[in-house]
Each structure stands twice: as C-alpha cells, then as structure tokens.
Design a protein around this motif. Sequence first.
Motif, short mmCIF file in Angstrom:
data_model
loop_
_atom_site.label_atom_id
_atom_site.label_comp_id
_atom_site.label_asym_id
_atom_site.label_seq_id
_atom_site.Cartn_x
_atom_site.Cartn_y
_atom_site.Cartn_z
N LEU A 92 -39.28 166.22 25.10
CA LEU A 92 -38.76 165.22 26.02
C LEU A 92 -38.33 165.85 27.34
N MET A 93 -37.69 167.01 27.24
CA MET A 93 -37.27 167.70 28.46
C MET A 93 -38.48 168.17 29.26
N ALA A 94 -39.52 168.62 28.55
CA ALA A 94 -40.74 169.05 29.23
C ALA A 94 -41.44 167.88 29.91
N ALA A 95 -41.20 166.67 29.39
CA ALA A 95 -41.81 165.47 29.98
C ALA A 95 -40.99 164.94 31.15
N GLY A 96 -39.86 165.57 31.46
CA GLY A 96 -39.06 165.17 32.61
C GLY A 96 -37.77 164.45 32.28
N VAL A 97 -37.45 164.31 30.99
CA VAL A 97 -36.21 163.65 30.60
C VAL A 97 -35.07 164.66 30.68
N LYS A 98 -33.95 164.26 31.27
CA LYS A 98 -32.80 165.15 31.36
C LYS A 98 -32.32 165.55 29.97
N GLY A 99 -31.84 166.77 29.83
CA GLY A 99 -31.47 167.30 28.53
C GLY A 99 -30.49 166.45 27.76
N ILE A 100 -29.43 165.98 28.42
CA ILE A 100 -28.41 165.20 27.73
C ILE A 100 -28.96 163.86 27.23
N LEU A 101 -29.89 163.28 27.99
CA LEU A 101 -30.53 162.03 27.58
C LEU A 101 -31.52 162.28 26.44
N ALA A 102 -32.20 163.44 26.48
CA ALA A 102 -33.13 163.80 25.41
C ALA A 102 -32.38 163.98 24.10
N VAL A 103 -31.22 164.63 24.15
CA VAL A 103 -30.41 164.86 22.95
C VAL A 103 -29.91 163.54 22.37
N GLY A 104 -29.35 162.69 23.22
CA GLY A 104 -28.84 161.40 22.77
C GLY A 104 -29.92 160.51 22.20
N THR A 105 -31.09 160.51 22.84
CA THR A 105 -32.21 159.68 22.38
C THR A 105 -32.75 160.17 21.06
N ASP A 106 -32.85 161.48 20.90
CA ASP A 106 -33.33 162.05 19.64
C ASP A 106 -32.37 161.72 18.51
#
Length: 415
Positions: A103-117
């Motif tokens: 997700l982060m590699a796709a451009g999603v900010k880390g904190i949003l990637a963690v919460g979404t996962d």
Amino acid sequence: MSFFRQVYEFLKSASIAHAKWDYEVSTSILKNRKKMLWIILAILPILVVAMAEAGGILGGKTAYAPAFYSTKIFVVSIAIGLAAGLITGCIGAGGGFIITPALMAAGVKGILAVGTDLFHIFAKAIMGTTVHKKLGNVSVKLAVAFLVGSTGGAVIGGLINKGLYDYDPLLSEAFISLIYAALLGFLGFYSLADFLKSRKVADTGDAHGAPAEVPAVTIKVQSMNIPPMITFDEDYVPGGRKISGVIVAAGGVIVGIMAAIMGVGGGFITFPMFVYIFGVSSMTTVGTDILQIIFTAGFAAVTQYAIYGYVFYTLAMGMLLGSLIGIQVGAMTTKVVKGIHIRGFYAISILAGFINRVSTLPKKLTELEIINVPKGLSTGIEVSGNVIFWLVVGFFAFWIFSKFFGNMKKFKEGV
C-alpha cells in the motif's frame, strides 16, 4: 540453537500459523453467500461516496475520511489483496507481511496503510469466525488476560504512530518503513539461507521444513507463581496447566503494540507465543487466537485509526475481495508445484518487501535532515526499490496463474 535462529523459527512459525488462519477464514467466507453479499453491499455505498469526492490527499496531514479516491486506487487495492492472497495460499506464509508495504509503495501514507490493513483483518475475522467453532476450544480466562494486555498495547502502538505522524508525517513514514525493513530483512535473509541449504538435500515437498522444537522457556514461564494464576487445557491434561495472568497480559501488550504499529492484527505472532512460550495446546490456541484477533484488530482499527480518519474503507474491501480469490488459487497451485520452489519464493517475496521499504529510507532520512544523500541518488534508489518489488510480485502472480490455468485439467480430476 542460537538466539537469532530461535527468533527466526518463532517468526516463521507465526507467519505459517497466520497464513493457515487466513486460508480457513477465506474459505469460510467464500462458502457463505450471505457473507459475500455483505461484502458487496458494504463496498457499493462507500464506492459511490468516495467517487463523488474531489481534492484531498490519500493519507495527507489530516487524513479524515473520505479521502481522495479514484477507480485506479480501488483496482490497485484488489491487486494488492490478490497478490497477498496468492503468496499466503501458495507459500503458506508471508502474504500478510506485504500488504502494508505494498500500500505504501502504491502511494498510500504509512499511517493510513496501517489503519486500513488492520480494518481489513478485522472485517475478515468477523466474517470468518464460524470456521473456528469446530477447530478448537476457547479459554475465556486466557483470552481475557491476553486482551487486557493487547488493548493496552494497541493504545501504546497507536499513540506512537499518531504521535510521530502529528509531529512530522515524514518521520512516521520513515519509522514504519524502518520497522518493516528490519522484520522483513531478518526473515528474508534467514529464509534465503534455508532455501540455499535445502537445495543440497532431497526435496520432501515440505514448503517450510520441520517445526522448531519447543523451547525450554515454556517450563520456566509456567513455573513463575505470580498471581493471579490461570488454569487451562483441563480437557487435555489431568488437572490442567497453570500460568500467571500477568505473563499472559504482558504477551498481549507486545502483540497489541506490534498490531497497532505494523497493521498486522497480531494474529501472526499470537499462535507461536501461546504454543511455544505459554505452553498452551494447539486446540485451545486456535479457538482463543480468533477472539484476540477480532478484539485486538478491531480495537486498534477503530479506536486508534478509524476515529481519526486513518482507515480507507474502500481500499480495505478491495483488498478483502482480492485476497479471497488469491488465497484459493494459491492453495490449489501448491498441489502441482515442488516444495523447494515454494521455499524459494517465500524468501524472494519477503526480500522484495524488504528492498521496497529499505529503498525509501535514504530519501526520507535526507528530508528529515538525519543523513545527506543527493536528491537524484535517493530518488533513484527509491524508484529502483519500487520497480524491483512490483516486478517480483508481478512475476510471482504470473507464475502462479500460469501453473493454475496450465493444470486446470488436473484440478478437475481431483489432483
């Protein structure tokens, strides 16, 4: 056995146990039409709202939902879920580790990637719980003690992530990337060494080798008489076994922190912790583990991320859809590929995630003025890491699908 080797075996066992749970839950969901209908109904309204939004940044300084959305990022989320599912199903481990980095590699900010996962794991656990009714017992006392610790740990982990993000989003990105780089690097290089050694011996078809022996620490842990003492496994051992509730809660704190910081739900480490450190039977662990995944992931996702706008629900549903398909295709493919190949791909996929995260650090640390790497060089390193990651994931997916469709006849014949 060296300390680092024990840590590696522990983490590998954790990854395998989580993959097994993921497969069982996915199978349970796919077999239930009502659950699949709920997924579709959950996606449609979110999709409509998100598509109507204009402007904003995906996980910007204030990431309050609904964030900026496009059809492209939804398709990407399905692809990420599909890739993670293929890895989990075929390799039997490791798929959950690449979701946040992807997700982060796709451009999603880390904190949003963690919460979404975290939300994606929570949603999957809720919908797939019925499978565990027949797989194991639930020790309520163990679960309560563990959840006391894991909820506290989730708060700590969430505060760390949010605190870093509020101070400087770049610091948050670097921190999450560093955590994943350390974990994936450790697992990846040890797995690669195992793979290279295994090529010298006959292929047994076992993707992961023999499980690690139970550490002597279990006896020491159960001998610590720190009240309150919890009795468990009465159905398997005369009089049951005992362990301090304080120790169980302390284990929960560790899992909660890791879940909230990395977005992995905690389930990947709970199983080996219960079996190899606490000495809980596998049957009791299976039933108790699903409870902790639901409550730990749910608590962390909602109280530490969702209420602050750090959960992108449409992405979570897209990943769920992709993983449901990928994990089944991957699992079927294991019937027609050699175990040695699976071990190799496990190491490669984990190392690809490591390369992807570590390649982002020069640029981020330079922007934080911690180190000084020329902009052109740091950007080139980051782009190269991204390209390598997607090439490995893409090649792996192509290989799995080629094996899958090339052996359709065998699958129909019940191979």
